[in-house]
Design an enzyme around this catalytic site. Structure first.
Site, PDB file in Angstrom:
ATOM      1  N   ARG A   1      23.232   9.239   2.728  1.00  0.00           N
ATOM      2  CA  ARG A   1      22.361  10.117   1.916  1.00  0.00           C
ATOM      3  C   ARG A   1      21.835   9.448   0.657  1.00  0.00           C
ATOM      4  O   ARG A   1      21.410  10.118  -0.289  1.00  0.00           O
ATOM      5  CB  ARG A   1      23.054  11.425   1.564  1.00  0.00           C
TER       6      ARG A   1
ATOM      7  N   ARG B   1      -2.818   9.644  -7.640  1.00  0.00           N
ATOM      8  CA  ARG B   1      -2.372   8.461  -6.892  1.00  0.00           C
ATOM      9  C   ARG B   1      -3.365   8.083  -5.786  1.00  0.00           C
ATOM     10  O   ARG B   1      -3.386   6.951  -5.328  1.00  0.00           O
ATOM     11  CB  ARG B   1      -0.974   8.726  -6.313  1.00  0.00           C
TER      12      ARG B   1
ATOM     13  N   GLU C   1      -5.635  -6.926  -3.412  1.00  0.00           N
ATOM     14  CA  GLU C   1      -5.076  -5.680  -3.957  1.00  0.00           C
ATOM     15  C   GLU C   1      -5.096  -5.726  -5.494  1.00  0.00           C
ATOM     16  O   GLU C   1      -5.288  -4.705  -6.150  1.00  0.00           O
ATOM     17  CB  GLU C   1      -3.645  -5.445  -3.456  1.00  0.00           C
TER      18      GLU C   1
ATOM     19  N   HIS D   1      -3.712  -7.125   5.943  1.00  0.00           N
ATOM     20  CA  HIS D   1      -4.026  -5.848   5.291  1.00  0.00           C
ATOM     21  C   HIS D   1      -5.002  -6.001   4.125  1.00  0.00           C
ATOM     22  O   HIS D   1      -6.019  -5.314   4.048  1.00  0.00           O
ATOM     23  CB  HIS D   1      -2.721  -5.182   4.834  1.00  0.00           C
TER      24      HIS D   1
ATOM     25  N   LYS E   1      -0.581  -0.034 -11.266  1.00  0.00           N
ATOM     26  CA  LYS E   1       0.175   0.812 -10.333  1.00  0.00           C
ATOM     27  C   LYS E   1       1.243   1.614 -11.086  1.00  0.00           C
ATOM     28  O   LYS E   1       1.450   2.789 -10.817  1.00  0.00           O
ATOM     29  CB  LYS E   1       0.811  -0.062  -9.247  1.00  0.00           C
TER      30      LYS E   1
ATOM     31  N   LYS F   1       7.840   4.527  -2.682  1.00  0.00           N
ATOM     32  CA  LYS F   1       7.533   4.947  -1.313  1.00  0.00           C
ATOM     33  C   LYS F   1       8.228   3.997  -0.350  1.00  0.00           C
ATOM     34  O   LYS F   1       8.083   2.780  -0.454  1.00  0.00           O
ATOM     35  CB  LYS F   1       6.025   4.874  -1.051  1.00  0.00           C
TER      36      LYS F   1
ATOM     37  N   ASN G   1      -6.128   4.362  -3.142  1.00  0.00           N
ATOM     38  CA  ASN G   1      -6.651   4.232  -1.783  1.00  0.00           C
ATOM     39  C   ASN G   1      -8.035   3.567  -1.740  1.00  0.00           C
ATOM     40  O   ASN G   1      -8.622   3.414  -0.669  1.00  0.00           O
ATOM     41  CB  ASN G   1      -6.712   5.624  -1.163  1.00  0.00           C
TER      42      ASN G   1
ATOM     43  N   HIS H   1      -9.337   1.520   1.138  1.00  0.00           N
ATOM     44  CA  HIS H   1      -8.388   1.639   2.239  1.00  0.00           C
ATOM     45  C   HIS H   1      -8.889   2.511   3.389  1.00  0.00           C
ATOM     46  O   HIS H   1      -8.370   2.420   4.490  1.00  0.00           O
ATOM     47  CB  HIS H   1      -7.043   2.156   1.728  1.00  0.00           C
TER      48      HIS H   1
ATOM     49  N   GLU I   1       1.983  11.671  -5.201  1.00  0.00           N
ATOM     50  CA  GLU I   1       0.649  11.659  -4.632  1.00  0.00           C
ATOM     51  C   GLU I   1       0.028  13.053  -4.576  1.00  0.00           C
ATOM     52  O   GLU I   1      -0.520  13.476  -3.563  1.00  0.00           O
ATOM     53  CB  GLU I   1       0.688  11.038  -3.229  1.00  0.00           C
TER      54      GLU I   1
ATOM     55  N   HIS J   1      -8.297   0.636   6.642  1.00  0.00           N
ATOM     56  CA  HIS J   1      -7.384   1.040   7.718  1.00  0.00           C
ATOM     57  C   HIS J   1      -8.115   1.115   9.050  1.00  0.00           C
ATOM     58  O   HIS J   1      -7.560   0.736  10.083  1.00  0.00           O
ATOM     59  CB  HIS J   1      -6.750   2.402   7.401  1.00  0.00           C
TER      60      HIS J   1
HETATM   61  N1  LIG Z   1       5.545   1.266  -0.138  1.00  0.00           N
HETATM   62  C1  LIG Z   1       4.300   1.153  -0.538  1.00  0.00           C
HETATM   63  O1  LIG Z   1       3.871   1.813  -1.484  1.00  0.00           O
HETATM   64  C2  LIG Z   1       3.408   0.167   0.162  1.00  0.00           C
HETATM   65  C3  LIG Z   1       2.151  -0.144  -0.386  1.00  0.00           C
HETATM   66  C4  LIG Z   1       1.366  -1.109   0.249  1.00  0.00           C
HETATM   67  C5  LIG Z   1       1.832  -1.724   1.404  1.00  0.00           C
HETATM   68  N2  LIG Z   1       3.051  -1.388   1.922  1.00  0.00           N
HETATM   69  C6  LIG Z   1       3.557  -2.046   3.128  1.00  0.00           C
HETATM   70  O2  LIG Z   1       3.741  -3.420   2.857  1.00  0.00           O
HETATM   71  C7  LIG Z   1       3.713  -4.126   4.082  1.00  0.00           C
HETATM   72  C8  LIG Z   1       2.904  -5.396   3.890  1.00  0.00           C
HETATM   73  O3  LIG Z   1       3.519  -6.194   2.914  1.00  0.00           O
HETATM   74  P1  LIG Z   1       3.266  -7.771   2.816  1.00  0.00           P
HETATM   75  O4  LIG Z   1       1.834  -8.027   2.820  1.00  0.00           O
HETATM   76  O5  LIG Z   1       4.098  -8.256   1.695  1.00  0.00           O
HETATM   77  O6  LIG Z   1       3.775  -8.269   4.241  1.00  0.00           O
HETATM   78  P2  LIG Z   1       5.120  -8.968   4.733  1.00  0.00           P
HETATM   79  O7  LIG Z   1       6.305  -8.402   4.110  1.00  0.00           O
HETATM   80  O8  LIG Z   1       5.056  -8.949   6.225  1.00  0.00           O
HETATM   81  O9  LIG Z   1       4.921 -10.469   4.222  1.00  0.00           O
HETATM   82  C9  LIG Z   1       3.836 -11.235   4.709  1.00  0.00           C
HETATM   83  C10 LIG Z   1       4.337 -12.563   5.304  1.00  0.00           C
HETATM   84  O10 LIG Z   1       4.751 -13.417   4.261  1.00  0.00           O
HETATM   85  C11 LIG Z   1       6.065 -13.914   4.502  1.00  0.00           C
HETATM   86  N3  LIG Z   1       6.637 -14.119   3.171  1.00  0.00           N
HETATM   87  C12 LIG Z   1       7.070 -13.191   2.303  1.00  0.00           C
HETATM   88  N4  LIG Z   1       7.351 -13.757   1.120  1.00  0.00           N
HETATM   89  C13 LIG Z   1       7.103 -15.089   1.250  1.00  0.00           C
HETATM   90  C14 LIG Z   1       7.185 -16.180   0.372  1.00  0.00           C
HETATM   91  N5  LIG Z   1       7.528 -16.044  -0.911  1.00  0.00           N
HETATM   92  N6  LIG Z   1       6.864 -17.403   0.850  1.00  0.00           N
HETATM   93  C15 LIG Z   1       6.464 -17.566   2.137  1.00  0.00           C
HETATM   94  N7  LIG Z   1       6.324 -16.565   3.003  1.00  0.00           N
HETATM   95  C16 LIG Z   1       6.660 -15.330   2.559  1.00  0.00           C
HETATM   96  C17 LIG Z   1       6.710 -12.891   5.378  1.00  0.00           C
HETATM   97  O11 LIG Z   1       7.703 -13.469   6.169  1.00  0.00           O
HETATM   98  C18 LIG Z   1       5.525 -12.428   6.222  1.00  0.00           C
HETATM   99  O12 LIG Z   1       5.337 -13.290   7.303  1.00  0.00           O
HETATM  100  C19 LIG Z   1       3.109  -3.200   5.105  1.00  0.00           C
HETATM  101  O13 LIG Z   1       4.118  -2.787   5.995  1.00  0.00           O
HETATM  102  C20 LIG Z   1       2.619  -2.022   4.281  1.00  0.00           C
HETATM  103  O14 LIG Z   1       2.671  -0.798   4.979  1.00  0.00           O
HETATM  104  C21 LIG Z   1       3.826  -0.464   1.312  1.00  0.00           C
HETATM  105 ZN   LIG Z   2      -3.105  -1.737   0.465  1.00  0.00          ZN
END
Ligand SMILES: NC(=O)c1ccc[n+]([C@@H]2O[C@H](COP(=O)([O-])OP(=O)(O)OC[C@H]3O[C@@H](n4cnc5c(N)ncnc54)[C@H](O)[C@@H]3O)[C@@H](O)[C@H]2O)c1
Ligand SMILES: [Zn+2]
Length: 360
Positions: free
Chosen positions: A115, A235, A179, A259, A221, A137, A239, A242, A231, A246
């Site tokens: 929990r 918030r 971003e 992304h 942010k 989130k 977007n 996006h 949100e 998306h």
């Molecule tokens: N929670 C939220 O508010 C929120 C907001 C935006 C996006 N997201 C989520 O975030 C995710 C995308 O995140 P991301 O772009 O960081 O992707 P990711 O975590 O997949 O990282 C991208 C790639 O970089 C590699 N990597 C990470 N750090 C590294 C480093 N320092 N050196 C070398 N390689 C490295 C990872 O292995 C991966 O292959 C999605 O799932 C998305 O839905 C969440």
């Molecule tokens: Zn985004």
């Protein structure tokens, strides 16, 4: 070290940005045990530094494969089982060391394990440092539905080490910078103008510049989620870009664009949409286009069918009651959230950007 503070109903928390940020874990006391969730490649590259900076010598991380497929209920179950095997109890701490995937998965497991246990975000991508690690989130995907199951659960703190970005591949790096550009459009001329001067030729190893970039973009942010934790309205501005983004990701099966790249195209389209809707001066529009373009090359929009992309827009999760709330830039630092745009303008904006007939 820069310290930003997020206001949250479950307790305010700090975002620390700077070289040696992970060292803040040394001061976190009172936990029965501590765990690190990360990816094998990341740990191979940065595990020694992490152990040195935190003083957690001999730490044996819980590893998940890199990639979006790790954001699953199955993987969440495995991580929870591993925590249990290793004796984690309700007063254990989990550190999510990785990009948005590890952060979302780690946050999800932490917020549901027994929990809810405390967790710390130690983001390692630009995207995670400026965006996903902040705001509480958490989520996993179900089949192709991204983030279908998740929680709002703020971390105990966010520790952003800019040096770790040095190992990011160029595309992953740039994807996160888009971003940051989004945050600059939302924030105003000060950050936008600063980025205009820094973005061209920016590389992952420019740690001092990146420290400033991350801190300034993360602040945007922090400000938004501090005012709208769940949100309810504000918030939504995050977007920006996006809605189209998306749809582009989905239309290409999440294979063509990272992304941030899809969001970059989305920002160009929504900028065009704002112009066509008469809310944005085209000179300001050009400035936005130039900054997005300066980040780097984008995978082409070639072959994407207009009907397919437009058909996917309405399925965006952020649509409310079947209406899309468009986030339109009205200026640098000013956006309007509105459902009132014409279908014709939405289609034209996509077409103009795809054909490169506008501002290209
Ligand atoms: N929670 C939220 O508010 C929120 C907001 C935006 C996006 N997201 C989520 O975030 C995710 C995308 O995140 P991301 O772009 O960081 O992707 P990711 O975590 O997949 O990282 C991208 C790639 O970089 C590699 N990597 C990470 N750090 C590294 C480093 N320092 N050196 C070398 N390689 C490295 C990872 O292995 C991966 O292959 C999605 O799932 C998305 O839905 C969440
Ligand atoms: Zn985004």
């Amino acid at each position: 070290m820069r310290r930003l503070q997020v206001k949250s109903s479950a307790g305010n928390y700090d975002v620390k940005v700077g070289c040696g940020a992970w060292g803040a874990l040394r001061k976190l006391k009172g936990y029965t045990s501590t765990f690190v969730l990360t990816e094998p490649g990341l740990w191979a590259q940065w595990g020694t530094k992490f152990a040195e900076d935190t003083g957690w010598s001999g730490v044996r991380p819980i590893l998940v494969p890199s990639g979006e497929t790790s954001k699953s209920l199955t993987m969440a179950g495995r991580v929870a089982a591993e925590l249990l095997n290793r004796g984690a109890d309700r007063r254990s701490l989990l550190v999510a060391l990785g990009g948005g995937v590890v952060g979302d998965l780690g946050g999800f497991v932490a917020s549901t394990y027994m929990r809810g246990i405390d967790y710390v975000q130690a983001p390692t991508t630009v995207l995670a440092q400026v965006d996903s690690s902040i705001g509480g989130k958490t989520a996993v995907n179900i089949h192709a539905m991204k983030n279908l199951i998740g929680t709002f659960s703020p971390p105990r703190m966010v520790l952003s080490e800019p040096a770790v970005l040095a190992s990011l591949p160029p595309r992953a790096f740039q994807s996160g910078i888009y971003e940051a550009v989004k945050h600059a459009i939302l924030a105003g001329p000060a950050l936008f103008g600063w980025l205009e001067g820094k973005v061209a030729g920016l590389t992952p190893g420019q740690t001092p510049v990146l420290e400033t970039l991350v801190a300034r973009a993360a602040q945007v942010k922090v400000d938004v989620v501090s005012r709208d934790e769940r949100e309810a309205g504000l918030r939504r501005v995050l977007n920006l870009g996006h809605t189209y983004g998306h749809a582009l990701e989905e239309a290409t099966g999440y294979r063509r664009f990272l992304h941030g790249e899809a969001v970059a195209w989305g920002m160009l389209m929504v900028t065009r949409l704002a112009e066509l809707s008469g809310v944005l001066d085209s000179r300001v529009g050009s400035r936005i286009v130039r900054l997005v373009r300066a980040v780097g090359p984008l995978p082409a929009l070639r072959g994407l069918k207009e009907e397919k992309v437009l058909g996917l827009l309405i399925r965006d999760k952020k649509a409310v009651g079947g209406k899309i709330h468009w986030v339109l830039p009205e200026g640098i630092g000013k956006v309007r959230v509105t459902p009132d745009v014409t279908d014709a303008a939405v289609a034209s904006a996509f077409r103009d950007v795809q054909r490169g007939v506008w501002n290209d």
